[in-house]
Design an enzyme around this catalytic site. Sequence first.
Site, PDB file in Angstrom:
ATOM      1  N   LYS A  14      25.060 -17.049 -18.540  1.00  0.00           N
ATOM      2  CA  LYS A  14      26.324 -16.228 -17.998  1.00  0.00           C
ATOM      3  C   LYS A  14      26.118 -15.970 -16.559  1.00  0.00           C
ATOM      4  O   LYS A  14      27.159 -15.973 -15.825  1.00  0.00           O
ATOM      5  CB  LYS A  14      26.902 -15.390 -18.980  1.00  0.00           C
ATOM      6  CG  LYS A  14      26.072 -14.322 -19.409  1.00  0.00           C
ATOM      7  CD  LYS A  14      26.903 -13.323 -20.123  1.00  0.00           C
ATOM      8  CE  LYS A  14      25.864 -12.620 -21.128  1.00  0.00           C
ATOM      9  NZ  LYS A  14      25.099 -11.640 -20.556  1.00  0.00           N
ATOM     10  N   ARG A  89      30.758  -5.351 -24.263  1.00  0.00           N
ATOM     11  CA  ARG A  89      29.840  -5.571 -25.188  1.00  0.00           C
ATOM     12  C   ARG A  89      30.237  -5.185 -26.693  1.00  0.00           C
ATOM     13  O   ARG A  89      29.650  -5.506 -27.671  1.00  0.00           O
ATOM     14  CB  ARG A  89      28.469  -4.994 -24.755  1.00  0.00           C
ATOM     15  CG  ARG A  89      27.624  -5.864 -23.905  1.00  0.00           C
ATOM     16  CD  ARG A  89      26.389  -6.434 -24.410  1.00  0.00           C
ATOM     17  NE  ARG A  89      25.293  -6.801 -23.783  1.00  0.00           N
ATOM     18  CZ  ARG A  89      24.685  -6.946 -22.636  1.00  0.00           C
ATOM     19  NH1 ARG A  89      25.400  -7.316 -21.662  1.00  0.00           N
ATOM     20  NH2 ARG A  89      23.526  -7.310 -22.516  1.00  0.00           N
ATOM     21  N   ARG A 123      12.472 -16.825 -18.991  1.00  0.00           N
ATOM     22  CA  ARG A 123      12.963 -16.393 -17.872  1.00  0.00           C
ATOM     23  C   ARG A 123      11.816 -15.588 -16.841  1.00  0.00           C
ATOM     24  O   ARG A 123      11.064 -14.886 -17.516  1.00  0.00           O
ATOM     25  CB  ARG A 123      14.049 -15.325 -18.174  1.00  0.00           C
ATOM     26  CG  ARG A 123      15.397 -16.062 -18.519  1.00  0.00           C
ATOM     27  CD  ARG A 123      16.536 -14.835 -18.128  1.00  0.00           C
ATOM     28  NE  ARG A 123      16.502 -13.956 -19.177  1.00  0.00           N
ATOM     29  CZ  ARG A 123      17.698 -13.289 -19.724  1.00  0.00           C
ATOM     30  NH1 ARG A 123      18.800 -13.677 -19.392  1.00  0.00           N
ATOM     31  NH2 ARG A 123      17.457 -12.305 -20.573  1.00  0.00           N
ATOM     32  N   ARG A 156      11.181  -9.768 -17.564  1.00  0.00           N
ATOM     33  CA  ARG A 156      11.982  -8.824 -17.806  1.00  0.00           C
ATOM     34  C   ARG A 156      11.200  -7.992 -18.860  1.00  0.00           C
ATOM     35  O   ARG A 156      10.991  -8.429 -19.884  1.00  0.00           O
ATOM     36  CB  ARG A 156      13.305  -8.925 -17.942  1.00  0.00           C
ATOM     37  CG  ARG A 156      14.375  -9.174 -16.792  1.00  0.00           C
ATOM     38  CD  ARG A 156      15.696  -9.980 -17.280  1.00  0.00           C
ATOM     39  NE  ARG A 156      16.323  -8.995 -18.450  1.00  0.00           N
ATOM     40  CZ  ARG A 156      17.596  -9.060 -18.491  1.00  0.00           C
ATOM     41  NH1 ARG A 156      18.319 -10.082 -18.026  1.00  0.00           N
ATOM     42  NH2 ARG A 156      18.117  -8.699 -19.644  1.00  0.00           N
ATOM     43  N   ARG A 167      18.966  -7.974 -29.574  1.00  0.00           N
ATOM     44  CA  ARG A 167      20.077  -8.260 -28.564  1.00  0.00           C
ATOM     45  C   ARG A 167      20.868  -9.280 -29.374  1.00  0.00           C
ATOM     46  O   ARG A 167      22.160  -9.295 -29.217  1.00  0.00           O
ATOM     47  CB  ARG A 167      19.588  -8.610 -27.208  1.00  0.00           C
ATOM     48  CG  ARG A 167      19.734  -7.649 -26.484  1.00  0.00           C
ATOM     49  CD  ARG A 167      18.482  -7.452 -25.321  1.00  0.00           C
ATOM     50  NE  ARG A 167      18.492  -8.527 -24.360  1.00  0.00           N
ATOM     51  CZ  ARG A 167      17.554  -9.101 -23.619  1.00  0.00           C
ATOM     52  NH1 ARG A 167      16.573  -8.572 -23.822  1.00  0.00           N
ATOM     53  NH2 ARG A 167      18.027 -10.037 -22.686  1.00  0.00           N
TER      54      ARG A 167
HETATM   55  P1  AMP Z   1      21.723  -8.003 -19.608  1.00  0.00           P
HETATM   56  O1  AMP Z   1      21.516  -8.110 -18.058  1.00  0.00           O
HETATM   57  O2  AMP Z   1      23.475  -8.208 -19.477  1.00  0.00           O
HETATM   58  O3  AMP Z   1      21.219  -8.791 -20.780  1.00  0.00           O
HETATM   59  O4  AMP Z   1      21.780  -6.310 -19.708  1.00  0.00           O
HETATM   60  C1  AMP Z   1      20.561  -5.682 -19.911  1.00  0.00           C
HETATM   61  C2  AMP Z   1      20.388  -4.645 -20.843  1.00  0.00           C
HETATM   62  O5  AMP Z   1      21.395  -3.438 -19.984  1.00  0.00           O
HETATM   63  C3  AMP Z   1      20.999  -4.530 -22.130  1.00  0.00           C
HETATM   64  O6  AMP Z   1      19.995  -5.094 -23.136  1.00  0.00           O
HETATM   65  C4  AMP Z   1      21.527  -3.193 -22.370  1.00  0.00           C
HETATM   66  O7  AMP Z   1      20.310  -2.355 -22.738  1.00  0.00           O
HETATM   67  C5  AMP Z   1      22.092  -2.815 -21.002  1.00  0.00           C
HETATM   68  N1  AMP Z   1      23.378  -3.070 -20.731  1.00  0.00           N
HETATM   69  C6  AMP Z   1      24.404  -4.118 -20.173  1.00  0.00           C
HETATM   70  N2  AMP Z   1      25.640  -4.292 -20.148  1.00  0.00           N
HETATM   71  C7  AMP Z   1      25.723  -3.328 -21.231  1.00  0.00           C
HETATM   72  C8  AMP Z   1      26.929  -2.892 -21.985  1.00  0.00           C
HETATM   73  N3  AMP Z   1      28.009  -3.639 -21.584  1.00  0.00           N
HETATM   74  N4  AMP Z   1      26.816  -1.779 -22.913  1.00  0.00           N
HETATM   75  C9  AMP Z   1      25.719  -1.604 -23.257  1.00  0.00           C
HETATM   76  N5  AMP Z   1      24.392  -2.046 -22.503  1.00  0.00           N
HETATM   77  C10 AMP Z   1      24.402  -2.740 -21.869  1.00  0.00           C
END
Ligand code: AMP
Length: 213
Positions: A14, A89, A123, A156, A167
């Site tokens: 995404k 989320r 990744r 990461r 997740r």
């Molecule tokens: P992502 O890059 O979108 O996978 O986000 C990395 C991490 O940031 C996630 O695993 C969460 O710990 C935190 N995070 C990102 N977006 C959100 C959200 N909308 N709500 C809660 N935690 C978030």
Amino acid sequence: MHKYIIMGPQGCGKGTQAKMLADAFDLVHISVGDIFRWNVQAHTKLAAKIKRIMAAGKLVDDEIVDQIVQNRLDEHDWNFGFILDGFPRNATQAEFFLESYDVDAVIHIDVPDDIVVARALARRKCAKCGLDYNLMHHRPETEGVCDVCGGELVTREDDTEQALRKRLHDYKTKTEPTLELFEGKELVIHVDGDGTMEQVQAQIREALNLPPA
Ligand code: AMP
């Protein structure tokens, strides 16, 4: 003006699809995960609150997330629109968002679990310039080294199998049900994420009635 939300499990692509759309249509790409990672790298006050939660693959508190998104949207630099990536989320975040904003469409990228995990484990990110790589389809010329700046490629912190499974579980139980909220408003388009970047992008554009690349 185009206002989109892009949703899908981690590793579904995404972020890449959001960037492609943002570049092509001058949209502001708002990735909550990127904003959080920037804070962690810059050792901000917020970083202390979110670092451990993120590393464990857990969700950051709604109040923090909502505030981040609101502050970003309040900058009003999105003359041509925005694409929200990684938000909402859960139902609370979706309701918070819909109180003040609306969207034209929610793009849902669907990919089977095993593919998602394999992709996410492949990744890599350049520690210096932030460029994204994936050992499955975008390998660096020299292993472990950024093609552009020569920086070191790192994983990461939250891309471990355990954090990924957590997740994915959160995605299924908390994020996917929020799709129903948007389905009720007939805003959701579903695309099959098991293809090349270009194929997925083409599907998205067709479903959104946007000109092809
Ligand atoms: P992502 O890059 O979108 O996978 O986000 C990395 C991490 O940031 C996630 O695993 C969460 O710990 C935190 N995070 C990102 N977006 C959100 C959200 N909308 N709500 C809660 N935690 C978030």
